[in-house]
Design an enzyme around this catalytic site. Sequence first.
Site, PDB file in Angstrom:
ATOM      1  N   ASP A 108      -5.937   1.984  -3.463  1.00 53.22           N
ATOM      2  CA  ASP A 108      -7.200   1.856  -2.732  1.00 53.22           C
ATOM      3  C   ASP A 108      -7.515   3.095  -1.897  1.00 53.22           C
ATOM      4  OD1 ASP A 108      -5.383   1.502  -0.667  1.00 53.22           O
ATOM      5  OD2 ASP A 108      -6.236  -0.386   0.055  1.00 53.22           O
ATOM      6  N   ASP A 136      -1.037   1.319  -3.961  1.00 50.82           N
ATOM      7  CA  ASP A 136      -1.852   0.250  -4.557  1.00 50.82           C
ATOM      8  C   ASP A 136      -3.216   0.726  -5.026  1.00 50.82           C
ATOM      9  OD1 ASP A 136      -3.011   0.505  -1.998  1.00 50.82           O
ATOM     10  OD2 ASP A 136      -3.561  -1.609  -1.942  1.00 50.82           O
ATOM     11  N   ASP A 188      -2.547   6.217  -3.377  1.00 47.27           N
ATOM     12  CA  ASP A 188      -1.415   5.585  -2.714  1.00 47.27           C
ATOM     13  C   ASP A 188      -0.844   4.501  -3.627  1.00 47.27           C
ATOM     14  OD1 ASP A 188      -3.505   3.786  -2.482  1.00 47.27           O
ATOM     15  OD2 ASP A 188      -2.948   3.113  -0.485  1.00 47.27           O
ATOM     16  N   SER A 248       0.814  -1.213   0.000  1.00 44.12           N
ATOM     17  CA  SER A 248       0.000   0.000   0.000  1.00 44.12           C
ATOM     18  C   SER A 248       0.853   1.272   0.000  1.00 44.12           C
ATOM     19  CB  SER A 248      -0.962  -0.044   1.189  1.00 44.12           C
ATOM     20  OG  SER A 248      -1.925   0.966   1.130  1.00 44.12           O
TER      21      SER A 248
END
EC number: 5.4.2.10
Length: 446
Positions: free
Chosen positions: A245, A243, A241, A102
């Site tokens: 999400d 990743d 961010d 993340s």
Amino acid sequence: MSRYFGTDGIRGRVGQGLISADFVLRLGNALGRVLAQGRDTRPMVLIGKDTRISGYMFESALEAGLVAAGADVQLIGPMPTPAIAFLTNTLRADAGVVISASHNPHDDNGIKFFSAMGEKLDDATEAAIEAAIEAPFLTVDSEYLGKVKRTRDAIGRYIEFSKASVSRGFTLRGLKLVLDCAHGATYHIAPMLFRELGAELVAIGVDPDGLNINAGVGSTHLETLAATVRESGADLGIAFDGDGDRVLMTDAQGRTVDGDDLLYVLARAWRASGRLKGTVVGTLMSNYGLEQALGTLGIPFIRAKVGDRYVHQALVESGGVLGGEASGHLLCLDRATTGDGIVSALQVLEVLRHEGLTLSQALLGLHKVPQKTVNVCWSGPARAAVEMPEVRQALVEAQAAVQGRGRVFLRPSGTEPVVRITVEADDVVLMQQTLDRLADVVRDAA
């Protein structure tokens, strides 16, 4: 308590503890065995990843473990985490796996799982996987080994899914945006999508090299986005961010617009349009000003534990469709099964276009209480911090200092070796002094 799984899968420093090739090999094998139970056909698992260099190693390890257990694998490559959730569902896979840490730096990595419905795994399934990890490694007979292929149309599928989350007539023509993709999983797909929708785009954080994910860019480094927005004269900025999400924004002046702000924009507009259902869900860390503003509008609001899985659980239990965290994890459950930075950004932009407002104008009814969070590094298990007598006493004193005027929270991170301290108060000086005193005690105890 889970032995391996944290609040967002398994995460840590590459090459240490659980984030090693040999453990991930066993993890893949365990997942394959759990999915194969009680069925005659081979299970199928999707694997996606972000752009950090260690993703190649862990992708190979997962693939080998799954194939050895008799599971088929589809390799998606670098894609946002929510895209893997969507593709797991639409491609009728039995599970989806994302290799990502993340918002963490490149030398961390992690593993997240999704169910066949594109939702985070329930506790029972996680427990079954943990039990299977402890069992001997399984390699099925050769004729039952899994097969592997690469999915070639994943980008197009996810772009169409994202565009379908807004009305067919929605357009970004005439709007200038700065898009910060954190050198992460959205680096290719987000600029493509926003340009297709007509935006004039300035894209930053779109040159991943395996080592620069989240480095000075993305939702944890909004100063880069803010400066670019001001320099380019853009209408607003959007940051994801690593990743994809999470999403945060800046207005035309470069001021930060966090997840609490975005929740307010959506909740207010959706209530007026009739789209809002049930209760809006925040967390214990959501700003008190958000709760007050929603209350003024007659919108029910509840707080879940910190973590988007707990927000999701509370939404399902309350029949709600909108929730999230200040960090930018937003859940629009009538559009996506999990937190989706791109889809959430589109929902906000659709509101602004429909109402003819700038981002700062859409926030005029929200008056947040001064709030600040600091992270204190903790060498051992972060949970131990809250049990230390000197820390507990300092927490009691901090809570007494702001009693009737604010709130104090001290909690171990579920994803990093840090203790997060948040202080909220109606006076910024009181807030800062209380935060500094408590943080000093925690640092001394570390």
